[in-house]
Write a protein that holds these residues in place. Structure first.
Motif, PDB file in Angstrom:
ATOM      1  N   ALA A  76     -44.335 -40.723  91.979  1.00  0.00           N
ATOM      2  CA  ALA A  76     -44.840 -39.543  92.697  1.00  0.00           C
ATOM      3  C   ALA A  76     -44.639 -38.243  91.931  1.00  0.00           C
ATOM      4  O   ALA A  76     -45.550 -37.412  91.868  1.00  0.00           O
ATOM      5  N   THR A  77     -43.472 -38.048  91.337  1.00  0.00           N
ATOM      6  CA  THR A  77     -43.219 -36.780  90.630  1.00  0.00           C
ATOM      7  C   THR A  77     -44.103 -36.631  89.402  1.00  0.00           C
ATOM      8  O   THR A  77     -44.606 -35.546  89.127  1.00  0.00           O
ATOM      9  N   LYS A  79     -47.047 -38.152  88.900  1.00  0.00           N
ATOM     10  CA  LYS A  79     -48.418 -37.998  89.392  1.00  0.00           C
ATOM     11  C   LYS A  79     -48.665 -36.561  89.858  1.00  0.00           C
ATOM     12  O   LYS A  79     -49.697 -35.965  89.537  1.00  0.00           O
ATOM     13  N   GLN A  80     -47.716 -35.995  90.595  1.00  0.00           N
ATOM     14  CA  GLN A  80     -47.840 -34.624  91.085  1.00  0.00           C
ATOM     15  C   GLN A  80     -47.873 -33.625  89.931  1.00  0.00           C
ATOM     16  O   GLN A  80     -48.681 -32.696  89.921  1.00  0.00           O
ATOM     17  N   PHE A  81     -47.012 -33.822  88.923  1.00  0.00           N
ATOM     18  CA  PHE A  81     -46.985 -32.928  87.770  1.00  0.00           C
ATOM     19  C   PHE A  81     -48.334 -32.944  87.046  1.00  0.00           C
ATOM     20  O   PHE A  81     -48.862 -31.894  86.674  1.00  0.00           O
ATOM     21  N   ASN A  83     -51.279 -33.840  88.318  1.00  0.00           N
ATOM     22  CA  ASN A  83     -52.293 -33.229  89.189  1.00  0.00           C
ATOM     23  C   ASN A  83     -52.186 -31.713  89.230  1.00  0.00           C
ATOM     24  O   ASN A  83     -53.193 -31.013  89.318  1.00  0.00           O
ATOM     25  N   ASP A  84     -50.962 -31.181  89.170  1.00  0.00           N
ATOM     26  CA  ASP A  84     -50.750 -29.736  89.221  1.00  0.00           C
ATOM     27  C   ASP A  84     -51.160 -29.028  87.931  1.00  0.00           C
ATOM     28  O   ASP A  84     -51.500 -27.843  87.958  1.00  0.00           O
TER      29      ASP A  84
END
Length: 177
Positions: A76-77, A79-81, A83-84
């Motif tokens: 999750a971390t 993937k979020q990084f 995407n951001d």
């Protein structure tokens, strides 16, 4: 004799079914995709959103490419990084479509093997090509052998070095007191 024939038929049918099940593959790369158009779309969006573009070049035939994709998807971390900070494009390289013209324009990244990662800026300029072998884990399994796969910390460190903020010279200017 009839029992042997029935048994042999059952074995052949189950073998054929098992063989077909083994041939099922993952389809994260699209050989029919227009890589040039997909990249142009991602560059335009990245420019508007103050991001860079992350290209992952590989194919459905490449176990390392699939493993990397699954690692990002399940972390999750990470993937979020991504995407951001990035617009992401999967660029296919396979016998059906090697995207030779696109890869030539990008500096022949396939020379590093697969997957290979490229960072483009908001104008489509190649900022960096990363050999994915540098992102592999150094962990050792209980059996004493090196684990197979990529390292989340190495991937994150690599990506942090190529965000818009990281490559902006203004980030490093001394602030007036």
């Amino acid at each position: 004799m009839k029992k042997i024939l029935i048994l042999l038929t059952a074995v052949l049918i189950s073998t054929a079914a098992f063989s077909q099940a083994k041939k099922e593959t993952v389809h994260i790369y699209n050989p029919q995709a227009n890589a040039k158009a997909d990249i142009a779309t991602a560059v335009a969006k990245a420019s508007k959103e103050n991001k860079h573009v992350l290209l992952q070049v590989g194919g459905n035939w490449c176990s390392w490419c699939i493993a990397f994709h699954n690692l990002v998807d399940s972390t999750a971390t990470l993937k979020q990084f991504i995407n951001d900070n990035f617009e992401t494009v999967l660029v296919n390289y396979s016998p059906e479509n090697k995207n030779e013209a696109v890869l030539a324009d990008l500096g022949y990244p396939q020379r590093f093997g697969f997957p290979v990662f490229l960072i483009l800026d908001g104008k489509g300029k190649v900022l960096h090509i990363e050999n994915s072998s540098y992102l592999e884990t150094e962990e050792v399994a209980a059996n004493g052998k090196k684990k197979v796969g990529h390292d989340v910390k190495k991937i994150t460190s690599f990506l942090k070095g190529w965000t818009v903020t990281a490559v902006n010279p203004e980030t490093y200017k001394a602030k007036a007191r």
